[in-house]
Write a protein that holds these residues in place. Structure first.
Motif: not given
Length: 195
Positions: A39-41, A51-57, A64-70, A76-82
């Motif tokens: 949600q924050h991302a 800016l580019i916002w890089q998620t990670s978790d 779940g993160i990807q669902k919010w992004l999709d 300008n949000v990048i799919a989560p890094l492990p």
């Protein structure tokens, strides 16, 4: 799958953004450590289009993160890094590292590991942003935080609200200086450090 949802994220996203925005104007890339629901991302990326916002978790939170992004279709949000604090971070240097509601969830050892990661991956002149509850001089700032700390420790003995002074000492040890300690709603703080 349905999107994960955090009411706390919904409540605190606007106050956090209002404090962060002036500091992020001169940066172009943020690594969020522990993106949680995502949600924050999505919200911050929508409001900070420069800016580019890089998620990670950890991997179990990626869907779940990807669902919010999709669903947001923010470009300008990048799919989560492990990213697991027990392991090396899969990223080079970044100008900004942001984390919210993580320091009191992870263990003391993982807080130390977080700062080791910051030491390795935060660029010179970089900004570290930490949001969450903190104690001052070993004391809770409110009854609700004392109750929250007890709740955390019931669910995980390694969890607990951390001392502001300890966090600052860890930051100082890796070459960071405290820029701001903002009072936030619901007895939280936003700490900004600069390298």
């Amino acid at each position: 799958m349905s999107k994960p949802f955090s009411q706390a994220c919904e409540n605190n996203k606007a106050p956090i953004l209002s404090r962060l925005k002036p500091y992020l104007l001169d940066y172009d890339h943020v690594l969020e450590v522990g993106s949680g629901t995502g949600q924050h991302a999505v919200y911050f990326a929508q409001q900070l289009s420069h800016l580019i916002w890089q998620t990670s978790d950890r991997a179990q939170n990626h869907a779940g993160i990807q669902k919010w992004l999709d669903d947001s279709q923010v470009n300008n949000v990048i799919a989560p890094l492990p990213l697991d604090l027990n392991e090396g971070w899969p990223i080079e240097q970044v100008p900004v590292i942001y984390t919210a509601n993580t320091m009191h969830i992870v263990s003391v050892e993982l807080v130390k590991m977080f700062f080791k990661g910051v030491a390795k991956h935060l660029a010179v002149e970089g900004l570290l942003c930490i949001y969450g509850p903190f104690n001052y001089e070993g004391e809770f700032t409110s009854d609700s935080n004392a109750h929250f700390d007890a709740h955390l420790k019931m669910n995980g003995p390694q969890s607990g609200i951390r001392d502001f002074e300890w966090i600052c000492s860890l930051a100082q040890h890796v070459g960071l200086r405290l820029l701001e300690d903002f009072t936030m709603p619901a007895n939280n703080r936003l700490l900004l450090f600069k390298r």
